[in-house]
Design an enzyme around this catalytic site. Structure first.
Site, PDB file in Angstrom:
ATOM      1  N   GLY A 164      31.653  37.658  36.512  1.00 46.06           N
ATOM      2  CA  GLY A 164      31.297  38.616  37.370  1.00 46.06           C
ATOM      3  C   GLY A 164      30.143  39.243  36.490  1.00 46.06           C
ATOM      4  CD  GLN A 165      25.482  39.631  40.445  1.00 47.59           C
ATOM      5  OE1 GLN A 165      24.563  39.314  39.847  1.00 47.59           O
ATOM      6  NE2 GLN A 165      26.242  39.787  41.097  1.00 47.59           N
ATOM      7  CB  THR A 167      33.089  39.706  45.101  1.00 48.80           C
ATOM      8  OG1 THR A 167      33.037  39.419  45.158  1.00 48.80           O
ATOM      9  CG2 THR A 167      33.364  41.429  44.343  1.00 48.80           C
ATOM     10  CG  ASP A 196      47.129  35.891  38.038  1.00 47.24           C
ATOM     11  OD1 ASP A 196      46.691  37.337  38.886  1.00 47.24           O
ATOM     12  OD2 ASP A 196      47.935  35.735  37.958  1.00 47.24           O
ATOM     13  CB  ALA A 255      36.187  43.644  42.454  1.00 50.74           C
ATOM     14  CE1 TYR A 312      34.666  43.665  47.306  1.00 52.76           C
ATOM     15  CE2 TYR A 312      32.767  45.530  48.766  1.00 52.76           C
ATOM     16  CZ  TYR A 312      33.992  44.930  47.270  1.00 52.76           C
ATOM     17  OH  TYR A 312      33.099  45.148  46.080  1.00 52.76           O
ATOM     18  CB  THR A 356      32.003  48.552  45.969  1.00 49.57           C
ATOM     19  OG1 THR A 356      30.757  48.087  47.031  1.00 49.57           O
ATOM     20  CG2 THR A 356      33.357  48.810  47.353  1.00 49.57           C
ATOM     21  CG  ASP A 357      26.989  50.162  48.990  1.00 48.80           C
ATOM     22  OD1 ASP A 357      28.093  49.349  48.308  1.00 48.80           O
ATOM     23  OD2 ASP A 357      26.574  50.530  49.858  1.00 48.80           O
TER      24      ASP A 357
END
Length: 191
Positions: free
Chosen positions: A12-13, A68, A38, A66, A131, A107-108
């Site tokens: 991921g990023q 996402t 995993d 996550a 989420y 996360t927000d």
């Protein structure tokens, strides 16, 4: 001696950027993606944390992995909760057992989104969907695990890797003469 930090979410990023960051001398990141660990397998998480790296315990864990897919989480609740809440619970428990600090990336989306202005860490949480609720579950699991921890909440993650709003706007802007986007949202991008 090199101190090693386990970084999850290597595909991921956030994970990609943490893996390629210039760490201070004597520190290194060992980044794992879903093919190496995993996150739905809590026993594998416990084994990975306990094993450390090359015979040495991890100096820290950064859980940047996550589920996402915000919209898909509404119909794939079990997977979202497994990765976003149960995996952090397993990391928190394993880190507490090994006296390893953990950074949980959140996360927000844990907020309701109705505040006019910047979110503050002490603002009340009220996620509106699966989420956000599952990410809040992960925060609570780490917070109550007994592990030394920090919770980092991101918003609108952007990087050269993966899909994000900035890359989409650049692509669409190159394809069309004009851009049409919603203007009723505010964000604070996290690079």
């Amino acid at each position: 001696m090199t101190r090693t930090i386990l970084v999850t979410g290597a595909g991921g990023q956030v994970g990609v950027e943490l893996a390629r960051a210039a760490w201070p001398e004597g520190w290194q990141a060992v980044a794992v993606d879903r093919s190496a660990l995993d996150l739905r397998d809590t026993a594998a998480i416990a084994r990975t944390v306990a094993a450390g790296h090359r015979g040495q315990p991890f100096a820290a864990v950064i859980n940047a992995a996550a589920y996402t897919a915000v919209d898909r989480a509404e119909s794939d609740q079990v997977a979202a909760w497994a990765v976003n809440a149960l995996a952090p619970a397993a990391f928190g428990e394993a880190c507490a057992r090994g006296d390893i600090p953990i950074v949980q990336v959140s996360t927000d989306y844990v907020f309701a989104g109705d505040k006019d202005g910047e979110w503050e860490p002490a603002d009340p949480v009220a996620p509106l969907g699966v989420y956000g609720a599952s990410k809040l579950g992960g925060e609570l699991a780490v917070r109550t695990s007994g592990a030394r921890h920090a919770i980092v909440r991101t918003a609108w993650v952007v990087s050269a890797h993966g899909n994000n709003f900035v890359k989409t706007m650049l692509r669409v802007g190159g394809e069309r003469g004009a851009l049409r986007v919603v203007d009723d949202q505010r964000g604070s991008p996290t690079s």
